[in-house]
Design a protein around this motif. Structure first.
Motif, mmCIF file in Angstrom:
data_model
loop_
_atom_site.group_PDB
_atom_site.id
_atom_site.type_symbol
_atom_site.label_atom_id
_atom_site.label_comp_id
_atom_site.label_asym_id
_atom_site.label_seq_id
_atom_site.Cartn_x
_atom_site.Cartn_y
_atom_site.Cartn_z
ATOM 1 N N ALA A 154 -38.349 -17.523 36.881
ATOM 2 C CA ALA A 154 -37.107 -18.299 36.896
ATOM 3 C C ALA A 154 -35.927 -17.453 36.433
ATOM 4 C CB ALA A 154 -37.254 -19.530 36.011
ATOM 5 N N SER A 155 -36.157 -16.560 35.477
ATOM 6 C CA SER A 155 -35.090 -15.663 35.035
ATOM 7 C C SER A 155 -34.648 -14.743 36.161
ATOM 8 C CB SER A 155 -35.569 -14.850 33.831
ATOM 9 O OG SER A 155 -34.591 -13.921 33.412
ATOM 10 N N LEU A 156 -35.606 -14.231 36.936
ATOM 11 C CA LEU A 156 -35.246 -13.371 38.075
ATOM 12 C C LEU A 156 -34.505 -14.164 39.152
ATOM 13 C CD1 LEU A 156 -38.554 -11.300 38.461
ATOM 14 C CD2 LEU A 156 -36.473 -10.665 37.235
ATOM 15 N N ILE A 157 -34.890 -15.425 39.341
ATOM 16 C CA ILE A 157 -34.227 -16.256 40.347
ATOM 17 C C ILE A 157 -32.801 -16.568 39.941
ATOM 18 C CG2 ILE A 157 -34.278 -18.501 41.493
ATOM 19 C CD1 ILE A 157 -37.329 -18.412 41.298
ATOM 20 N N GLU B 83 -38.420 -34.491 46.822
ATOM 21 C CA GLU B 83 -36.995 -34.790 46.941
ATOM 22 C C GLU B 83 -36.141 -33.670 46.358
ATOM 23 O OE1 GLU B 83 -35.639 -37.310 48.575
ATOM 24 O OE2 GLU B 83 -37.669 -37.894 49.188
ATOM 25 N N ALA B 84 -36.587 -33.076 45.247
ATOM 26 C CA ALA B 84 -35.801 -32.013 44.620
ATOM 27 C C ALA B 84 -35.877 -30.713 45.412
ATOM 28 C CB ALA B 84 -36.296 -31.776 43.197
ATOM 29 N N ALA B 85 -36.972 -30.506 46.152
ATOM 30 C CA ALA B 85 -37.119 -29.252 46.885
ATOM 31 C C ALA B 85 -36.088 -29.088 47.990
ATOM 32 C CB ALA B 85 -38.528 -29.171 47.475
ATOM 33 N N ARG B 86 -35.545 -30.181 48.480
ATOM 34 C CA ARG B 86 -34.570 -30.086 49.554
ATOM 35 C C ARG B 86 -33.130 -30.240 49.071
ATOM 36 N NH1 ARG B 86 -35.391 -35.770 52.883
ATOM 37 N NH2 ARG B 86 -34.854 -37.220 51.200
ATOM 38 N N MET B 87 -32.940 -30.347 47.766
ATOM 39 C CA MET B 87 -31.589 -30.501 47.226
ATOM 40 C C MET B 87 -30.987 -29.126 46.938
ATOM 41 S SD MET B 87 -32.147 -33.692 44.580
ATOM 42 C CE MET B 87 -30.417 -33.625 44.100
ATOM 43 N N PRO B 88 -29.765 -28.865 47.397
ATOM 44 C CA PRO B 88 -29.144 -27.551 47.156
ATOM 45 C C PRO B 88 -28.619 -27.383 45.742
ATOM 46 C CG PRO B 88 -27.624 -28.966 48.361
ATOM 47 C CD PRO B 88 -28.903 -29.743 48.220
ATOM 48 N N PHE C 39 -30.368 -27.141 43.020
ATOM 49 C CA PHE C 39 -31.311 -26.441 42.162
ATOM 50 C C PHE C 39 -31.568 -25.044 42.712
ATOM 51 C CE2 PHE C 39 -32.495 -30.978 41.719
ATOM 52 C CZ PHE C 39 -32.185 -31.128 40.371
ATOM 53 N N ALA C 40 -31.708 -24.093 41.795
ATOM 54 C CA ALA C 40 -32.067 -22.739 42.198
ATOM 55 C C ALA C 40 -33.544 -22.630 42.535
ATOM 56 C CB ALA C 40 -31.705 -21.750 41.093
ATOM 57 N N ALA C 41 -34.378 -23.417 41.871
ATOM 58 C CA ALA C 41 -35.816 -23.435 42.124
ATOM 59 C C ALA C 41 -36.381 -24.706 41.541
ATOM 60 C CB ALA C 41 -36.514 -22.208 41.521
ATOM 61 N N VAL C 42 -37.575 -25.063 41.983
ATOM 62 C CA VAL C 42 -38.276 -26.249 41.520
ATOM 63 C C VAL C 42 -39.652 -25.823 41.041
ATOM 64 C CG1 VAL C 42 -39.215 -28.507 42.134
ATOM 65 C CG2 VAL C 42 -37.019 -27.783 43.068
ATOM 66 N N ILE C 43 -40.024 -26.267 39.852
ATOM 67 C CA ILE C 43 -41.327 -25.960 39.269
ATOM 68 C C ILE C 43 -42.092 -27.266 39.121
ATOM 69 C CG2 ILE C 43 -42.553 -24.989 37.291
ATOM 70 C CD1 ILE C 43 -40.141 -23.250 36.740
ATOM 71 N N ALA D 162 -37.322 -25.362 54.580
ATOM 72 C CA ALA D 162 -36.097 -25.923 55.134
ATOM 73 C C ALA D 162 -34.901 -25.705 54.207
ATOM 74 C CB ALA D 162 -36.287 -27.422 55.401
ATOM 75 N N ALA D 163 -35.125 -25.763 52.897
ATOM 76 C CA ALA D 163 -34.025 -25.595 51.939
ATOM 77 C C ALA D 163 -33.761 -24.135 51.612
ATOM 78 C CB ALA D 163 -34.332 -26.358 50.655
ATOM 79 N N GLY D 164 -34.737 -23.252 51.865
ATOM 80 C CA GLY D 164 -34.545 -21.836 51.576
ATOM 81 C C GLY D 164 -34.606 -21.499 50.105
ATOM 82 N N ARG D 165 -35.371 -22.247 49.325
ATOM 83 C CA ARG D 165 -35.495 -21.973 47.890
ATOM 84 C C ARG D 165 -36.971 -22.059 47.506
ATOM 85 N NH1 ARG D 165 -32.811 -26.477 48.308
ATOM 86 N NH2 ARG D 165 -30.905 -25.388 47.725
ATOM 87 N N PRO D 166 -37.386 -21.358 46.449
ATOM 88 C CA PRO D 166 -38.802 -21.368 46.076
ATOM 89 C C PRO D 166 -39.208 -22.607 45.318
ATOM 90 C CG PRO D 166 -37.565 -19.938 44.591
ATOM 91 C CD PRO D 166 -36.593 -20.425 45.636
ATOM 92 N N VAL D 167 -40.450 -23.001 45.526
ATOM 93 C CA VAL D 167 -41.094 -24.069 44.764
ATOM 94 C C VAL D 167 -42.333 -23.456 44.122
ATOM 95 C CG1 VAL D 167 -42.236 -26.313 44.839
ATOM 96 C CG2 VAL D 167 -40.228 -25.885 46.272
ATOM 97 N N LEU D 168 -42.380 -23.457 42.800
ATOM 98 C CA LEU D 168 -43.494 -22.886 42.058
ATOM 99 C C LEU D 168 -44.444 -24.001 41.653
ATOM 100 C CD1 LEU D 168 -41.593 -20.358 39.750
ATOM 101 C CD2 LEU D 168 -42.513 -19.984 42.041
ATOM 102 N N LEU D 169 -45.683 -23.881 42.071
ATOM 103 C CA LEU D 169 -46.711 -24.859 41.744
ATOM 104 C C LEU D 169 -47.589 -24.266 40.654
ATOM 105 C CD1 LEU D 169 -48.253 -27.501 42.222
ATOM 106 C CD2 LEU D 169 -49.520 -26.335 44.054
ATOM 107 N N LEU D 170 -47.487 -24.822 39.434
ATOM 108 C CA LEU D 170 -48.290 -24.352 38.313
ATOM 109 C C LEU D 170 -49.559 -25.185 38.237
ATOM 110 C CD1 LEU D 170 -45.548 -23.880 35.555
ATOM 111 C CD2 LEU D 170 -46.095 -22.446 37.527
ATOM 112 N N ARG D 171 -50.692 -24.522 38.343
ATOM 113 C CA ARG D 171 -51.987 -25.211 38.291
ATOM 114 C C ARG D 171 -52.668 -24.851 36.977
ATOM 115 N NH1 ARG D 171 -54.301 -26.388 43.228
ATOM 116 N NH2 ARG D 171 -55.950 -27.292 41.948
ATOM 117 N N GLN D 172 -52.874 -25.853 36.112
ATOM 118 C CA GLN D 172 -53.496 -25.637 34.815
ATOM 119 C C GLN D 172 -54.944 -26.102 34.857
ATOM 120 O OE1 GLN D 172 -51.869 -23.909 32.901
ATOM 121 N NE2 GLN D 172 -49.693 -24.372 33.000
ATOM 122 N N ALA D 173 -55.867 -25.177 34.574
ATOM 123 C CA ALA D 173 -57.295 -25.503 34.460
ATOM 124 C C ALA D 173 -57.804 -26.222 35.698
ATOM 125 C CB ALA D 173 -57.560 -26.335 33.212
#
Length: 331
Positions: A99-102, A159-164, A166-170, A194-205
């Motif tokens: 996120a810092s790099l983004i 819904e947040a993934a397509r909103m301009p 946000f820089a990214a969605v986690i 479609a939005a041209g921004r990254p979505v990070l999917l954090l998978r825990q255990a």
């Protein structure tokens, strides 16, 4: 023979459709060659090779970026996987590093972190006071959305993934829920494209399952090195945060394992090369290395067993007798 030809054409059509979905379908580029006559020469390249460098988030580690085919795709769903619950801190720290790099490229836009009440209760929230010191992220640049159920969290993420705005969605998920299937990840991936921004999917255990994410990184905590001073490494100190990153899935299908350190001053990754240590005995003809010097402690001299008189007072009391000689508890 007719059935074999039909089956072969069907297989070729399926392979072409799969390559089109994965984005690796060969493309034909018309390029004029100086001195050539007639029609232009056709150059065939794979879709991965002709991708623009701006389409990837570069980690700054050449080996990792090359193994991923240029870096993490910006307009895509990227999966960051923690195998155990104790890796939640390392996964969150690695996500904050990305996120810092983004945010360096998209200044002024916040990052939305989505999770359920269960995941935030188990893994906690990032420490707001340390965001700026370690990652250069202002507290108002990181927004949190706590959903009561996983279904609500998935809806908020889509819904947040397509909103301009946000820089990214986690999106942070615990375990391997049935709602997070291939269809759900395809929707997230399509919204990110479609939005041209990254979505990070954090998978825990959670178990590694088929998802639409083109990249899956398995992250765990690595031992921190000692702090470096002008006189050398400071013994007993704790240096920069370190991560062990394994490539579980990528478009290039190249495996790799990297040990990355996060520089909180420059807000960038640095690769750490581990020192080679012998883990097997040396050959018989070789010599063993000298043992490392340690602290020397002085103890009073101990008398020999023969000098101790076998008197009753020297025998251990009932409370001092070994446990294996005491009667076992029954019932």
């Amino acid at each position: 023979m007719a059935m074999s030809a039909v089956a072969r054409d069907t297989v070729f059509a399926l392979r072409r459709q799969i390559a089109k979905i994965e984005g690796t379908l060969p493309e034909r580029l018309e390029a004029p060659v100086p001195g050539a006559t007639g029609s232009d020469v056709t150059i065939v390249r794979r879709g991965l090779a002709v991708a623009s460098p701006d389409a990837f988030l570069h980690t700054g580690i050449e080996g990792l970026d090359a193994a991923l085919g240029g870096g993490l795709p910006k307009a895509a769903l990227n999966e960051i996987h923690g195998l155990e619950t104790r890796d939640a801190g390392a996964v969150a720290g690695f996500a904050l590093s990305l996120a810092s790099l983004i945010l360096k490229q998209k200044q002024g836009l916040p990052v939305l972190w989505i999770g359920t009440a269960e995941i935030f209760r188990e893994a906690g929230f990032p420490y707001a006071s340390g965001l700026h010191a370690l990652f250069g992220i202002e507290p108002d640049q990181l927004l949190f959305s706590e959903a009561p159920k996983l279904l609500d969290a998935l809806w908020v993420a889509e819904e947040a993934a397509r909103m301009p705005a946000f820089a990214a969605v986690i999106l942070e998920i615990r375990g391997s829920p049935r709602l997070l299937d291939l269809t759900a990840t395809r929707r997230l991936h399509a919204r990110a494209q479609a939005a041209g921004r990254p979505v990070l999917l954090l998978r825990q255990a959670g178990e590694a399952e088929p998802t639409a994410a083109p990249v899956r990184l398995i992250v765990s905590a690595a031992p921190a090195a000692s702090r470096k001073t002008l006189a050398g490494p400071l013994a007993g100190s704790i240096g920069r945060p370190a991560f062990t990153v394994d490539i579980g899935k990528s478009r290039t299908a190249l495996p790799g394992q990297f040990t990355l350190e996060w520089n909180p001053d420059e807000h960038a990754f640095a690769e750490r090369t581990e020192n080679s240590v012998a883990v097997v005995p040396l050959p018989l003809r070789g010599t063993d290395p000298a043992a490392a010097s340690g602290a020397v402690l002085a103890f009073p001299p101990v008398a020999s067993p023969a000098a101790i008189s076998p008197t009753t007072g020297d025998q251990p009391s009932r409370q001092q007798r070994p446990a294996h000689r005491s009667p076992r508890r029954t019932g």
